[in-house]
Structure formats: structure tokens, C-alpha cells
Design a protein around this motif. Sequence first.
Motif, short mmCIF file in Angstrom:
data_model
loop_
_atom_site.label_atom_id
_atom_site.label_comp_id
_atom_site.label_asym_id
_atom_site.label_seq_id
_atom_site.Cartn_x
_atom_site.Cartn_y
_atom_site.Cartn_z
N GLN A 77 0.79 -1.22 0.00
CA GLN A 77 0.00 0.00 0.00
C GLN A 77 0.82 1.28 0.00
OE1 GLN A 77 -2.48 -0.39 3.46
NE2 GLN A 77 -0.84 0.04 4.91
N GLY A 78 2.04 1.25 0.56
CA GLY A 78 2.82 2.47 0.64
C GLY A 78 3.95 2.54 -0.36
N LYS A 79 3.90 1.72 -1.42
CA LYS A 79 5.00 1.65 -2.37
C LYS A 79 4.52 1.88 -3.79
CE LYS A 79 7.17 -1.94 0.51
NZ LYS A 79 8.20 -1.08 1.11
N ALA A 80 5.37 2.48 -4.61
CA ALA A 80 5.06 2.64 -6.03
C ALA A 80 6.32 3.07 -6.78
CB ALA A 80 3.96 3.67 -6.26
N ILE A 81 6.41 2.62 -8.01
CA ILE A 81 7.45 3.08 -8.93
C ILE A 81 6.80 4.12 -9.83
CG2 ILE A 81 9.00 2.43 -10.81
CD1 ILE A 81 9.05 -0.40 -9.54
N LEU A 82 7.47 5.25 -10.00
CA LEU A 82 6.94 6.33 -10.83
C LEU A 82 7.82 6.52 -12.06
CD1 LEU A 82 6.09 9.01 -8.09
CD2 LEU A 82 4.71 7.09 -8.89
N ALA A 83 7.18 6.82 -13.18
CA ALA A 83 7.90 7.11 -14.43
C ALA A 83 7.13 8.19 -15.17
CB ALA A 83 8.05 5.85 -15.28
N SER A 84 7.79 8.80 -16.15
CA SER A 84 7.18 9.96 -16.80
C SER A 84 6.19 9.59 -17.91
CB SER A 84 8.27 10.87 -17.38
OG SER A 84 9.09 10.16 -18.28
N ILE A 85 6.36 8.43 -18.54
CA ILE A 85 5.48 8.07 -19.66
C ILE A 85 4.88 6.68 -19.45
CG2 ILE A 85 6.63 9.57 -21.32
CD1 ILE A 85 8.08 7.11 -22.40
N ILE A 86 3.70 6.48 -20.06
CA ILE A 86 2.94 5.25 -19.85
C ILE A 86 3.65 4.04 -20.43
CG2 ILE A 86 1.56 5.52 -21.95
CD1 ILE A 86 0.35 4.15 -18.55
N GLU A 87 4.43 4.20 -21.50
CA GLU A 87 5.13 3.06 -22.10
C GLU A 87 6.13 2.45 -21.12
OE1 GLU A 87 3.35 5.41 -25.29
OE2 GLU A 87 4.66 5.96 -23.60
N VAL A 88 6.83 3.30 -20.37
CA VAL A 88 7.78 2.81 -19.37
C VAL A 88 7.03 2.15 -18.22
CG1 VAL A 88 9.54 3.50 -17.70
CG2 VAL A 88 9.53 4.51 -19.98
N VAL A 89 5.93 2.75 -17.79
CA VAL A 89 5.11 2.19 -16.72
C VAL A 89 4.61 0.79 -17.09
CG1 VAL A 89 2.87 2.41 -15.55
CG2 VAL A 89 4.40 4.38 -15.71
N ASP A 90 4.11 0.64 -18.31
CA ASP A 90 3.62 -0.67 -18.77
C ASP A 90 4.73 -1.71 -18.76
OD1 ASP A 90 1.07 0.29 -19.14
OD2 ASP A 90 1.25 0.52 -21.31
N LYS A 91 5.92 -1.30 -19.16
CA LYS A 91 7.06 -2.22 -19.21
C LYS A 91 7.40 -2.74 -17.81
CE LYS A 91 11.64 -2.51 -21.37
NZ LYS A 91 12.68 -1.75 -22.12
N ILE A 92 7.38 -1.85 -16.82
CA ILE A 92 7.68 -2.25 -15.44
C ILE A 92 6.59 -3.16 -14.90
CG2 ILE A 92 8.02 -1.42 -13.08
CD1 ILE A 92 9.10 1.20 -14.35
N ASN A 93 5.32 -2.79 -15.12
CA ASN A 93 4.21 -3.61 -14.62
C ASN A 93 4.24 -5.01 -15.23
OD1 ASN A 93 2.95 -1.83 -12.77
ND2 ASN A 93 1.95 -0.72 -14.44
N HIS A 94 4.54 -5.12 -16.52
CA HIS A 94 4.62 -6.44 -17.16
C HIS A 94 5.77 -7.25 -16.57
CE1 HIS A 94 2.48 -4.66 -20.95
NE2 HIS A 94 1.63 -5.03 -20.01
N TYR A 95 6.88 -6.58 -16.29
CA TYR A 95 8.04 -7.26 -15.70
C TYR A 95 7.68 -7.87 -14.35
CZ TYR A 95 12.62 -7.78 -13.44
OH TYR A 95 13.71 -8.28 -12.76
#
Length: 294
Positions: A77-95
Motif C-alpha cells: 500500500q505504501g510503495k510505487a514506482i513512478l515514471a514519466s510516460i505510460i510506455e515505461v510504466v507498462d514495461k515495469i508492470n509487465h516485468y
Amino acid sequence: MRLRHGRDNTSSDELAKFSKWILQVGDGKISEPNDGLVEIEIPKELLISNFEDPIRAIVDYTYPNLLEKFQDVTFLQGKAILASIIEVVDKINHYILDLIPGEEKEYLSFDSIDKTNTTYNESYEVLTPEFLSKLRTSGILNHKIKLKVGTPIMLMRNLDQVDGLCNGTRLIVTRLANHVIEAKIMSGKNIGNIFYIPRMSMSPSDSPWPFKLIRRQFPIIVSYAMTINKSQGQSLDSVGLYLPTPVFSHGQLYVAISRVKSKSGLKILIHDKDNSLCSTTTNVVYKEVFEALG
């Protein structure tokens, strides 16, 4: 205010320096004159500098011992990775989804064209479902959503404000059915409450195409990682800021670094196209914004 209420062993002097640095980033007072885009130096103690695989490094920092705690609400609940663009976010979530155990379920959207729109043209009939499914813009969800039980998700629409189901609410998936997703609220006064999320029909408020796309999909995104813009309003214990692509709009960097409740809760990983470590990044501050506020 987040830093004052955070639980950290940082000394008051160091906390004051960190708070001042955050405010200077937001006010554009680092590397002055700063009225637009400028490169700023990130303090060495905030950088993740030892890595071979940058995505693995930012995940390991933000979610240590993930495989042991991937279904632990208090851990997520208190953690998150932040990135500037959705393409990078999707890549991390898939990983991360590939890392955690469990059966993966894939949900595809149903896409169509709004035929009640005054600009509707018969030529739009040639637009195939395959073509429509590849369209992406702000205001609509991905055609394909992959989930596992234990995945943290974020609502993208208001469903029931009284019960705390608002745009930006984070939940954890507890069951995956064909037509609904069962999820438990991760934070706030309604923490622990279980709800069923249905599919919804959504359209972008400002369509970039000459037609209005209607996408029927679950109003959620996976939220191990999220865009900086989507993190606004969140207060987090641990933030991994991943910047292979720099910020691009006013105040984005300030928003990202000010989500944490403590200095020890922030780590930043910056690299170039060759995955080589960088210690500087772009800060975007337009001073005229502050003049207009005054």
C-alpha cells in the motif's frame, strides 16, 4: 507536510535540507536561471548507481522480497514506482507480473465507434476491430489488461464515492472472474472493504481522431508502477523514481519527489539509451505559472 508526518530516523537538520531541496526543485531555484527546461544534479545519496538491469534494480529497491510479500496489503500500500510516460510504466508492470507466481488472466476490451456523433461517416465502417484495439490516448484504458490475484490496481473512474471507490483509489485483486473483478481497498478509511468491479464503456474527452472511440473495459490499471501525473495526491512510504525518459511538463519532477514521507523512502534511477548511469535529469519549471498565481 508529508515529511513532518512521516516516520523516519533522519535528523531534523537533514530533513530540513531535504525539504528545502524539494521546494527548490518545485520553484525552479536549482541551476538558475530556470525558466523552462534545465538539467539539474540529483544528490548522490538519492541515486541508485549500482545496476546491470535498471528495471530489476528499481523493482528490487521499491519492492524488496517481493516474492514473499506479493499478496501483503501492508507491504504494497505504501510503495510505487513512478515514471514519466505510460510506455515505461507498462514495461515495469509487465516485468513484475511475470515475476510473481499465480495464473495470469487476460481481459480484452470491446471497441466501437460512436455512431450517434454528428461527425459520423459511413467510411468509418472500414475501421477494423484490430485497428481500433491498437489506439491509445489519455482518457481511455488499454485494450489488453493482464492480472493475477494479488496484483495492486488503481481505479480510473469514480464508481461509488460514498464507499471510497474513486478515481485514483488503489486496491488489491482478490479474485478474477470472467465479467467482474473482486478487489480489496488498500488504503484510506475504507481499507479492507471488498468490492466487485464491472466493465464500463469509456471515451476520451478530447478525441485525437476524427471519430469518437468507445472502449468497454475494466476501469483499472495495474499500479506496481504508475505515471507521475497519476501519482498526484498519493502519500507513499517508498518511491522508486525511474527516469530513462525525462519529465516533460511543468512541475512533474516536483510531484514525483514530493510523494514520499521520508528522505530514506526516495530513490532515483536515471540512465541513458545505453543503460549508463546518469546523475542529472531535466526539470521543467515555467516561472510565469507562479506569476499568474500571484
